[in-house]
Write an enzyme that holds these catalytic residues in place. Sequence first.
Site, short mmCIF file in Angstrom:
data_model
loop_
_atom_site.label_atom_id
_atom_site.label_comp_id
_atom_site.label_asym_id
_atom_site.label_seq_id
_atom_site.Cartn_x
_atom_site.Cartn_y
_atom_site.Cartn_z
N GLU A 343 34.33 28.79 30.20
CA GLU A 343 33.71 27.67 30.92
C GLU A 343 34.28 26.29 30.53
OE1 GLU A 343 29.32 29.45 31.77
OE2 GLU A 343 29.65 28.68 29.77
C1 NGO Z 1 27.79 32.57 29.63
C2 NGO Z 1 28.21 31.30 28.94
C3 NGO Z 1 27.32 30.96 27.75
C4 NGO Z 1 25.86 31.12 28.11
C5 NGO Z 1 25.62 32.53 28.62
C6 NGO Z 1 24.17 32.72 29.00
C7 NGO Z 1 29.62 32.95 28.39
C8 NGO Z 1 30.75 33.70 27.81
N1 NGO Z 1 29.54 31.65 28.48
O1 NGO Z 1 28.53 33.56 28.87
O2 NGO Z 1 27.58 29.65 27.35
O3 NGO Z 1 25.08 30.91 26.97
O4 NGO Z 1 26.43 32.82 29.72
O5 NGO Z 1 23.87 33.96 29.53
#
Ligand code: NGO
Length: 537
Positions: A343
Amino acid sequence: MAPILARLWRSWPARIAAVSVLVLGAGAVTLTTRGGTAPAPMGEVLPVPVSVRPAADISYTLAPDAAVHTEAGSAEAAQVGAYLAGLLRPSTGYALPVVQDGQESGVSLLLTGADPVVGSEGYQLDVTEEAVVIRARTGTGLFNGVQTLRQLLPPRIESATAVPGPWTVRGGRIVDYPRFPYRGAMLDVARHFHPVETVRRYIDRIVLYKINHLHLHLSDDQGWRIAVDSRPRLTEYGGRTQVGGGPGGHYTKAQYREIVEYAAQRHVTVVPEIDLPGHTNAVLASYAELNCDGKARKPYTGTDVGFSTLCTTKEESYAFVKDVLGEIAALTPGPYLHIGGDEATATPPERYAAFMNRVQPMVAATGKTVMGWHQIGEPEVRHQEGRVLQYWGRTGADPLVAGAVAKGARVVMSPANRAYLDMKYDEETVPGQKWAGYVEVRDAYDWDPGSHLEDVPASAVLGVEAPLWTEAISTEKEIEYMAFPRLPAIAELGWSPRATHDWTAFARRLGAQGPRWAAMDLGFHHSPQVTWDGQAG
Ligand code: NGO
């Protein structure tokens, strides 16, 4: 149900309380649910073993004067013996001395004579009238055999105080070894900080299902959780926040070493994660120079993602990463250093690859293997020898992952709609989130890590991991409730041969864990998909 009762029932702590009341109110049920006395049928353990040969009419009962006999001259066998005796003493009330004499009596832990198929993590367990003999080629194999023995004993063996036996195990032979070498659980200690004792207890619980990696998500926008001597403000300032504005917290290096050591004694490898270059608001609040505009960010206690990035065009950022990774690597006996990479939407796309192409070799320079969320598989990010991508998508095809695998990457499977322990079970679940959908225990179980992703062969799959993100999870009881019973489902996918995959059989073995968890005082989700032993339908 009257509306007020229905509303109460929907809150999960109330559900647990209500079930306890029901259970305690019914004598006969109490016996089974609050630590049953019946031994498990041979092989009815979780994860299900590779091969089980029950010997009808034979059983072994632990005598009050029994000893744990370990391989003569082996410190690692003696250590597993001490662990086993420590598990059995409180409930049995027996002395259970550990003797390094290699004798086959009582419970024996031997490093000779195991079927060679057991490899480095497997074991062979023989139950005769005279003894329980566990044979393996390594201490890890013995430790895994001990977890099986635990589950073959009656559930009340998990009681913290002395309770009546008999401590009987049904006869036969088990030969067992894992499908995948990496079986992980992840705990996000960044969104909500969780103290050392909680992590220790989590380790104690995951090893019962032969999980052998604990991934700690040590940094995120909301807090930095590990002391770094060269950058003290990371914890002094960046560690004092968490989601919702609580006090946060961090591990000192001594505390972190204690976690690593505690895990190692239980044959668990800790995988530390420093999430880069996004998920870094706590860093950007602590050190102004790591922002492109040179201005410190405000501490963040919300739950948004994708808004922060280290300034990837500044040399200060690389000096920072090098120092931090160096210190974390020095605390890490295990092979992996996880660098996040997910992200990074606030990082200009062309800068993301350039950043990762500098950071991956920094990891290699510390002697560690790169692990990252699957976004580090971007085609512009170069392959780094041995690197491991952690897949957290929701689809059965991902060209980015397949492309990285074609260049030699391996994959740990954590599909969010299957393996994320922070997803709610259903619309009535109170803690957690639902962006990847509801994940009931059957969803967590009914998939195959070896064939889940198109163009990713089983040979490229290193294993599985169940991540527990904690934006919406703040207490240990909530951690337990979200992890159980889904974590054992992921553990079985990681350990047991594909040919054993069978929901009905799995659900039966899972239901039998209920009294064990009650005896361990572990609060779990009484999934309606499972018939929990000691509790009607
Ligand atoms: C995503 C995000 C995290 C969140 C999570 C919550 C990943 C790899 N990045 O997973 O920052 O906490 O979802 O479910």
